[in-house]
Design a protein around this motif. Structure first.
Motif, PDB file in Angstrom:
ATOM      1  N   ALA A  52     -16.442 -22.161   7.942  1.00  0.00           N
ATOM      2  CA  ALA A  52     -15.523 -21.604   8.941  1.00  0.00           C
ATOM      3  C   ALA A  52     -14.269 -21.147   8.212  1.00  0.00           C
ATOM      4  CB  ALA A  52     -15.176 -22.634  10.010  1.00  0.00           C
ATOM      5  N   SER A  53     -13.699 -20.001   8.636  1.00  0.00           N
ATOM      6  CA  SER A  53     -12.488 -19.469   8.011  1.00  0.00           C
ATOM      7  C   SER A  53     -11.713 -18.684   9.051  1.00  0.00           C
ATOM      8  CB  SER A  53     -12.841 -18.583   6.817  1.00  0.00           C
ATOM      9  OG  SER A  53     -13.638 -17.493   7.234  1.00  0.00           O
ATOM     10  N   VAL A  54     -10.498 -18.304   8.669  1.00  0.00           N
ATOM     11  CA  VAL A  54      -9.614 -17.545   9.557  1.00  0.00           C
ATOM     12  C   VAL A  54      -9.373 -16.185   8.933  1.00  0.00           C
ATOM     13  CG1 VAL A  54      -7.343 -17.439  10.648  1.00  0.00           C
ATOM     14  CG2 VAL A  54      -8.527 -19.632  10.428  1.00  0.00           C
ATOM     15  N   ASP A  55      -9.567 -15.131   9.696  1.00  0.00           N
ATOM     16  CA  ASP A  55      -9.285 -13.768   9.257  1.00  0.00           C
ATOM     17  C   ASP A  55      -8.302 -13.165  10.250  1.00  0.00           C
ATOM     18  OD1 ASP A  55      -9.237 -11.309   8.163  1.00  0.00           O
ATOM     19  OD2 ASP A  55     -11.291 -10.765   8.690  1.00  0.00           O
ATOM     20  N   GLU A  56      -7.039 -12.994   9.783  1.00  0.00           N
ATOM     21  CA  GLU A  56      -5.939 -12.584  10.661  1.00  0.00           C
ATOM     22  C   GLU A  56      -5.830 -13.590  11.820  1.00  0.00           C
ATOM     23  OE1 GLU A  56      -6.648  -8.549  11.700  1.00  0.00           O
ATOM     24  OE2 GLU A  56      -6.167  -7.793   9.672  1.00  0.00           O
ATOM     25  N   GLU A  57      -6.117 -13.189  13.053  1.00  0.00           N
ATOM     26  CA  GLU A  57      -6.026 -14.116  14.175  1.00  0.00           C
ATOM     27  C   GLU A  57      -7.399 -14.460  14.745  1.00  0.00           C
ATOM     28  OE1 GLU A  57      -3.447 -12.464  17.082  1.00  0.00           O
ATOM     29  OE2 GLU A  57      -1.661 -12.498  15.789  1.00  0.00           O
ATOM     30  N   ASP A  58      -8.441 -14.222  13.987  1.00  0.00           N
ATOM     31  CA  ASP A  58      -9.800 -14.454  14.463  1.00  0.00           C
ATOM     32  C   ASP A  58     -10.450 -15.587  13.674  1.00  0.00           C
ATOM     33  OD1 ASP A  58      -9.540 -12.343  16.218  1.00  0.00           O
ATOM     34  OD2 ASP A  58     -10.344 -10.882  14.781  1.00  0.00           O
ATOM     35  N   VAL A 116     -13.869 -16.967  11.972  1.00  0.00           N
ATOM     36  CA  VAL A 116     -15.108 -16.438  11.382  1.00  0.00           C
ATOM     37  C   VAL A 116     -15.992 -17.616  11.001  1.00  0.00           C
ATOM     38  CG1 VAL A 116     -16.138 -15.065   9.547  1.00  0.00           C
ATOM     39  CG2 VAL A 116     -13.931 -14.388  10.518  1.00  0.00           C
ATOM     40  N   LEU A 117     -17.165 -17.703  11.634  1.00  0.00           N
ATOM     41  CA  LEU A 117     -18.167 -18.719  11.311  1.00  0.00           C
ATOM     42  C   LEU A 117     -19.301 -18.028  10.562  1.00  0.00           C
ATOM     43  CD1 LEU A 117     -18.282 -20.572  14.751  1.00  0.00           C
ATOM     44  CD2 LEU A 117     -17.080 -21.299  12.681  1.00  0.00           C
ATOM     45  N   SER A 118     -19.657 -18.555   9.379  1.00  0.00           N
ATOM     46  CA  SER A 118     -20.644 -17.896   8.516  1.00  0.00           C
ATOM     47  C   SER A 118     -21.765 -18.851   8.164  1.00  0.00           C
ATOM     48  CB  SER A 118     -19.986 -17.384   7.222  1.00  0.00           C
ATOM     49  OG  SER A 118     -18.967 -16.455   7.523  1.00  0.00           O
ATOM     50  N   VAL A 119     -22.975 -18.317   8.131  1.00  0.00           N
ATOM     51  CA  VAL A 119     -24.164 -19.046   7.669  1.00  0.00           C
ATOM     52  C   VAL A 119     -24.725 -18.249   6.483  1.00  0.00           C
ATOM     53  CG1 VAL A 119     -26.475 -19.850   8.214  1.00  0.00           C
ATOM     54  CG2 VAL A 119     -24.675 -19.973   9.937  1.00  0.00           C
ATOM     55  N   LYS A 120     -24.712 -18.862   5.314  1.00  0.00           N
ATOM     56  CA  LYS A 120     -25.158 -18.210   4.091  1.00  0.00           C
ATOM     57  C   LYS A 120     -26.379 -18.931   3.546  1.00  0.00           C
ATOM     58  CE  LYS A 120     -23.602 -16.817  -0.531  1.00  0.00           C
ATOM     59  NZ  LYS A 120     -22.486 -16.843  -1.501  1.00  0.00           N
ATOM     60  N   ASP A 121     -27.395 -18.168   3.101  1.00  0.00           N
ATOM     61  CA  ASP A 121     -28.593 -18.771   2.525  1.00  0.00           C
ATOM     62  C   ASP A 121     -28.963 -18.032   1.249  1.00  0.00           C
ATOM     63  OD1 ASP A 121     -29.699 -16.677   4.731  1.00  0.00           O
ATOM     64  OD2 ASP A 121     -31.067 -16.788   3.033  1.00  0.00           O
ATOM     65  N   ASP A 122     -29.823 -18.660   0.446  1.00  0.00           N
ATOM     66  CA  ASP A 122     -30.323 -18.048  -0.790  1.00  0.00           C
ATOM     67  C   ASP A 122     -31.823 -17.838  -0.699  1.00  0.00           C
ATOM     68  OD1 ASP A 122     -31.180 -20.638  -0.884  1.00  0.00           O
ATOM     69  OD2 ASP A 122     -30.547 -21.013  -2.950  1.00  0.00           O
ATOM     70  N   GLY A 123     -32.298 -17.478   0.485  1.00  0.00           N
ATOM     71  CA  GLY A 123     -33.730 -17.336   0.731  1.00  0.00           C
ATOM     72  C   GLY A 123     -34.272 -15.990   0.300  1.00  0.00           C
ATOM     73  N   LEU A 124     -35.278 -15.502   1.039  1.00  0.00           N
ATOM     74  CA  LEU A 124     -36.015 -14.299   0.672  1.00  0.00           C
ATOM     75  C   LEU A 124     -35.184 -13.032   0.775  1.00  0.00           C
ATOM     76  CD1 LEU A 124     -39.427 -15.064   2.395  1.00  0.00           C
ATOM     77  CD2 LEU A 124     -38.786 -15.419   0.014  1.00  0.00           C
ATOM     78  N   GLY A 125     -34.086 -13.086   1.519  1.00  0.00           N
ATOM     79  CA  GLY A 125     -33.252 -11.905   1.648  1.00  0.00           C
ATOM     80  C   GLY A 125     -33.839 -10.902   2.641  1.00  0.00           C
ATOM     81  N   ILE A 126     -33.240  -9.722   2.677  1.00  0.00           N
ATOM     82  CA  ILE A 126     -33.664  -8.706   3.632  1.00  0.00           C
ATOM     83  C   ILE A 126     -33.527  -7.349   2.971  1.00  0.00           C
ATOM     84  CG2 ILE A 126     -31.356  -8.552   4.649  1.00  0.00           C
ATOM     85  CD1 ILE A 126     -32.672  -7.965   7.309  1.00  0.00           C
ATOM     86  N   SER A 127     -34.510  -6.482   3.153  1.00  0.00           N
ATOM     87  CA  SER A 127     -34.476  -5.157   2.550  1.00  0.00           C
ATOM     88  C   SER A 127     -33.481  -4.259   3.276  1.00  0.00           C
ATOM     89  CB  SER A 127     -35.869  -4.522   2.604  1.00  0.00           C
ATOM     90  OG  SER A 127     -36.263  -4.308   3.941  1.00  0.00           O
ATOM     91  N   LEU A 164     -20.034 -14.647  12.284  1.00  0.00           N
ATOM     92  CA  LEU A 164     -19.637 -14.473  13.680  1.00  0.00           C
ATOM     93  C   LEU A 164     -18.120 -14.358  13.731  1.00  0.00           C
ATOM     94  CD1 LEU A 164     -21.870 -17.156  15.448  1.00  0.00           C
ATOM     95  CD2 LEU A 164     -22.336 -14.732  15.174  1.00  0.00           C
ATOM     96  N   ARG A 165     -17.646 -13.292  14.358  1.00  0.00           N
ATOM     97  CA  ARG A 165     -16.195 -13.117  14.536  1.00  0.00           C
ATOM     98  C   ARG A 165     -15.875 -13.274  16.021  1.00  0.00           C
ATOM     99  NH1 ARG A 165     -11.739 -10.664  12.104  1.00  0.00           N
ATOM    100  NH2 ARG A 165     -13.025 -10.247  10.249  1.00  0.00           N
TER     101      ARG A 165
END
Length: 602
Positions: free
Chosen positions: A492-498, A500-511, A579-580
């Motif tokens: 979770a982080s703050v960008d200006e006044e919003d 931001v919730l992020s889910v990061k993975d090192d899986g198969l990825g996406i083309s 997610l913002r």
């Protein structure tokens, strides 16, 4: 059978789609067959032409090497003329008859030493022999060669003597002067004569092993195809790779070269059947690919025929949907002709009707509330089945501690999704729900799933929509899991006044192509949340491919255009989903998430 009204009953009705398919068959299949036949014939002819050129090159090179090798044998058989000791021994035994057949030890030692020096490091030479006029034999092989010869062993001498001192290449013959007679021996021999009187002193003979001619051929074979044959000037076969060959004019492609120096002829024979077999293999591979392409072409023809003959039926089906009150339905404009203009007019009219209905009854607001309640209360039956199956397995195994953990986590999931109907929750409650979900998935997947949650406690009481994180986690497990362990990080982080919730993975990825498709689904101007089906529900997902879209649409419905979901595949591996949403610290009452936490703590 169908007939058009007023038409001749004898004329059979043929649907327009059938006509298009027949037309495509004539335009695609027949040219393909013609091109395939021409290509096969031209390929076969080209292969034969290339094979002949290559065979000529190989044969010429073999002929050059063979000529060079014969010249070496020529020099080798002339060597005795330049050694005075050897010539003295031969002069001593130039008389015919048994009187001089005794070979002294000194003579044998000198001759064998001289002959052994000639055969040194020549693996293709079986032996070098010197036959004296009086019946003696000198050789570098003491044990396997007889010491004397007689007429019964000398049937090969006649062609050597006819050459009158010239080098003679002897075709395969029997060498009876070995203690164990050898068959099929190829040799080079010449008569040794006195330089001044031209008197015959003996015969020097070089016997070759099968490696002799074979080594010359093997160094220049091209791919191992075809057969080689070496013949002398009398057409006697010196070397052949086939015992019996069929008719060369009909079954083989031949290339030959003849040496003017040695009189030897090298012939290469390549079976035509083998060349055609290679062509058939290529044709078979091409045919498979072409069949797939034809199938795709026919499928495209069917689709194209549908696009050509069914725009009116499509428009009619949309009108039936509008008749049932679905004013958001739009007909797809597929042509620019009169039907396309009619479709555009239909879309404009329905859009105006939809706007008027929204302004009068405010049904859009009620639809949003219903969609949000449906999206946040989904439970995936397959997830429940898998979890209950795991509970059954743990119960049978007697793992009570793990069983208790699974049941407790499942209870928290059910209490959170079913027991509370609030739409907004704290980040702390949402994270606890994700932790319970990950515990169940972790017990099911083991080391294949490694999840870490990095959310500072300062975000605990930030208000967010319910069930927006778990669908992202489930999407990663469903689509990013490969053979390697999957690492998942929630931040979770703050960008200006919003927020931001992020889910990061090192899986198969996406083309890149798939990313464009997902972005089109997420940000398309006409995209709407998918309807929820009772047997296709999941923790935050309706079905595969719709979890991200539903979360994005929920945020858009609640907060408007600037907010929603974004995808990032710029990392070396995996995907980051963010997610913002606006930062909201609004206090919740006891009936909301706080009450839910009290129940969990109890």
């Amino acid at each position: 059978m169908l007939f058009r009204k007023g038409s001749n009953p004898k004329s059979r009705y043929v649907p327009l789609r059938t006509k298009f398919i027949v037309l495509f068959f004539l335009l695609i299949t027949i040219p393909f067959l013609i091109i395939g036949t021409i290509s096969y014939r031209k390929y076969t002819a080209g292969v034969e032409r290339s094979t002949v050129e290559l065979s000529n090159q190989v044969v010429n090179q073999i002929n050059i090497n063979l000529e060079r090798y014969i010249k070496e044998l020529d020099r080798l058989t002339l060597t005795p003329l330049y050694d005075e000791d050897m010539m003295q021994i031969l002069r001593k035994h130039r008389g015919a008859g048994p009187a001089g057949t005794y070979l002294s030890t000194d003579e044998t030692l000198k001759m064998n030493l001289f002959i052994s020096s000639l055969a040194f490091d020549r693996g293709e030479i079986e032996s070098i022999l010197v036959f004296t006029n009086d019946g003696g034999i000198f050789s570098n092989l003491d044990q396997s060669v007889r010491k004397r010869w007689d007429v019964s062993m000398a049937d090969w001498m006649e062609p050597v003597e006819r050459e009158d001192g010239g080098l003679t290449i002897l075709p395969p013959h029997t060498a009876a002067y070995y203690t164990e007679g050898k068959q099929g021996m190829i040799s080079a021999a010449r008569v040794i004569r006195e330089p001044y009187t031209n008197a015959k002193l003996g015969i020097v003979k070089v016997d070759l092993t099968p490696r002799g001619f074979g080594s010359i051929v093997s160094t220049l074979r091209s791919g191992g195809s075809g057969l080689l044959q070496i013949t002398d000037k009398n057409q006697a076969v010196l070397y052949s790779e086939a015992d019996k060959l069929p008719d060369l004019q009909e079954s083989y492609i031949t290339a030959s070269a003849e040496s003017s120096y040695t009189g030897l002829k090298v012939t290469s024979m390549i079976p035509r059947t083998q060349l055609r077999e290679d062509a058939r293999e290529l044709t078979s591979s091409t045919l498979i690919v072409s069949i797939v392409a034809l199938a795709a072409a026919y499928a495209a023809a069917i689709l194209l025929s549908n696009r050509l003959i069914k725009p009116i039926a499509h428009l009619q089906s949309k009108m039936r949907q509008v008749k049932r009150g679905l004013f958001l339905e739009r007909a797809t404009v597929t042509t620019s002709d009169e039907i396309g203009q009619l479709t555009e007019g239909f879309n404009t009219m329905i859009g105006e009707i939809d706007r008027l209905v929204k302004e009068v009854y405010e049904t859009r607001l009620k639809e949003r509330e219903a969609e949000l309640l449906a999206l946040q209360s989904q439970i995936h039956p397959h997830f429940l089945y898998n979890t209950l199956e795991m509970v059954n397995m743990l119960a049978l195994q007697g793992n009570t501690r793990e069983l208790s953990g699974v049941v407790t986590s499942l209870g928290k999931l059910l209490r959170y999704t079913v027991g509370h109907r609030e739409q907004m929750v704290y980040v702390l409650d949402e994270v606890r729900f994700v932790e319970a979900y990950l515990r169940i998935q972790g017990m099911r997947l083991g080391d294949k799933l490694q999840a870490v949650i990095h959310i500072d406690s300062s975000f605990d009481y930030c208000v967010v929509p319910k069930l927006i994180l778990q669908p992202l986690i489930e999407n990663v497990i469903e689509h990013a899991m490969g053979q390697e362990p999957l690492h998942l990080v929630l931040t979770a982080s703050v960008d200006e006044e919003d927020l931001v919730l992020s889910v990061k993975d090192d899986g198969l990825g996406i083309s890149g192509t798939r990313l464009q498709e997902l972005e089109q689904q997420l940000y398309g101007s006409h995209s709407r949340p998918a309807a929820v089906d009772a047997d296709q529900r999941g923790f935050g997902r309706v079905e595969k491919g719709l979890a991200l879209r539903n979360v994005h649409q929920r945020l858009r419905l609640l907060y408007g255009e600037p907010y929603g979901l974004t995808l990032d595949n710029t990392a070396e591996r995996g995907v980051t989903v963010s997610l913002r949403l606006p930062m909201n610290w609004e206090a919740m009452n006891d009936a909301g998430p706080a009450g839910g936490r009290q129940e969990e703590e109890e």
